[in-house]
Design an enzyme around this catalytic site. Structure first.
Site, PDB file in Angstrom:
ATOM      1  N   HIS A   1      38.576  37.666   6.540  1.00  0.00           N
ATOM      2  CA  HIS A   1      37.713  37.497   5.373  1.00  0.00           C
ATOM      3  C   HIS A   1      36.758  36.320   5.541  1.00  0.00           C
ATOM      4  O   HIS A   1      35.567  36.421   5.241  1.00  0.00           O
ATOM      5  CB  HIS A   1      38.596  37.306   4.137  1.00  0.00           C
ATOM      6  CG  HIS A   1      37.843  37.202   2.852  1.00  0.00           C
ATOM      7  ND1 HIS A   1      37.043  38.214   2.369  1.00  0.00           N
ATOM      8  CD2 HIS A   1      37.761  36.185   1.940  1.00  0.00           C
ATOM      9  CE1 HIS A   1      36.502  37.835   1.219  1.00  0.00           C
ATOM     10  NE2 HIS A   1      36.919  36.622   0.938  1.00  0.00           N
TER      11      HIS A   1
ATOM     12  N   ASP B   1      41.324  30.085  -3.573  1.00  0.00           N
ATOM     13  CA  ASP B   1      40.051  30.792  -3.672  1.00  0.00           C
ATOM     14  C   ASP B   1      38.963  29.800  -4.074  1.00  0.00           C
ATOM     15  O   ASP B   1      39.144  29.023  -5.013  1.00  0.00           O
ATOM     16  CB  ASP B   1      40.160  31.901  -4.719  1.00  0.00           C
ATOM     17  CG  ASP B   1      39.072  32.947  -4.586  1.00  0.00           C
ATOM     18  OD1 ASP B   1      38.200  32.799  -3.723  1.00  0.00           O
ATOM     19  OD2 ASP B   1      39.104  33.929  -5.354  1.00  0.00           O
TER      20      ASP B   1
END
Length: 321
Positions: A217, A144
């Site tokens: 995403h 992330d």
């Protein structure tokens, strides 16, 4: 003007506090915000090498009562985004405290001191204790923050400049708390998980555009200006979880010099680009909160402007926007 520690190095521990200011609490809250840097230094002094920092953000509802005019150009309440299947909800929140360090005990002690100062002034409506998970991965198993800009590019992405000279050196921040349906997620093959994210799971390589799903995403979170230049934000997302109730999630926190970029990302995710082509990750992740805050400079907070509130410390009517 000295900025707050928005661009602090990635931490191994964090606490996120969101609070609403009680009626009559604005003057005390203003005093706390003015004292926050000193309070942080007092706690950090116990272990200076562990780099405790605290960033404070102020919401639109409370700004006028705290500081009056001028008002930051991009400050407004978080806007709910209702898509065909998923909704980015807006939840109460006047203040954000983003605490980071290499040790949770430092974050906890500073949060405790902030809580003592807020007593009788504001109510903490959300508290998340979060942590670094392995090699910067989220609980879904993917790295992330890969696309965070560095150095001068990071400053350019998050620091307000000439576009709002009264608040040069400041930033904006949007926070959301997501919980993940881990059983549903883990029922997918690694290959299908990679198609949801748009990146390989093990080695963190982005898929070529030719095979990357349009509803992945990553595909929906790349924002460009009219000239085709990618617009950056700085994420400092952290993992949280509770074994007893089986809740595991990601606390999203994105800093930018304008909320427009993050808001466009969220429109792409929840409404879709084009509409209906929403982010597949939302089939496995439910958002529980949504807030937008302005992050003044440290100098601004310490200056303690004259009170624009009424004599009894209550909010002015005009501030409830």
């Amino acid at each position: 003007m000295a900025s707050q520690h928005v661009l602090a190095e990635p931490a191994t521990a964090a606490i996120f506090l969101v609070a609403t200011v009680d009626d009559g609490g604005v003057d005390g809250v203003r005093d706390l915000l003015a004292d926050l840097a000193g309070l942080t230094r007092a706690v950090a002094f116990r272990s200076p090498g562990d780099r405790l920092t605290c960033v404070a953000g102020v919401g639109a509802r409370i700004w006028d009562g705290l500081y009056g005019e001028p008002r930051p150009a991009g400050l407004h309440p978080f806007q709910e985004l209702a898509g065909s299947k998923h909704t980015a909800i807006a939840t109460p929140g006047d203040l954000l405290f983003h605490l980071r360090a290499r040790r949770m005990d430092l974050c906890f002690e500073l949060a405790r001191q902030i809580g003592l100062r807020l007593s009788g002034l504001a109510t903490v409506v959300d508290e998340v204790h979060a942590f670094k998970y392995f090699d910067q991965r989220d609980v879904l198993g993917f790295v992330d923050g890969t696309e965070n800009p560095d150095d001068e590019d990071a400053v350019a992405a998050v620091v307000v400049g000439e576009e709002d000279p009264s608040f040069a050196g400041s930033s904006y921040v949007i926070v959301q708390k997501y919980v993940h349906d881990m059983a549903a997620w883990q029922a997918n093959s690694v290959e299908e998980q990679e198609r949801v994210i748009g990146r390989s799971k093990v080695d963190d390589i982005e898929m070529p555009d030719s095979i990357k799903p349009k509803n992945s995403h990553i595909a929906l979170n790349v924002i460009e200006d009219e000239d085709g230049n990618e617009l950056d934000i700085v994420r400092d997302n952290m993992v949280f979880g509770n074994i007893a109730d089986g809740s595991f999630g990601t606390y999203f926190i994105g800093y930018a010099k304008t909320p427009d970029v993050i808001e466009q990302m969220l429109r792409n995710m929840f409404i879709g680009d084009p509409p209906g082509n929403y982010d597949r990750i939302l089939d496995f992740s439910t958002v529980l909160t949504g807030n937008l805050f302005f992050v003044p400079t440290a100098d601004f907070l310490e200056a303690q402007p004259d009170s624009p509130s009424t004599p009894d410390g209550s909010l002015r009517i005009g501030s409830l926007k």
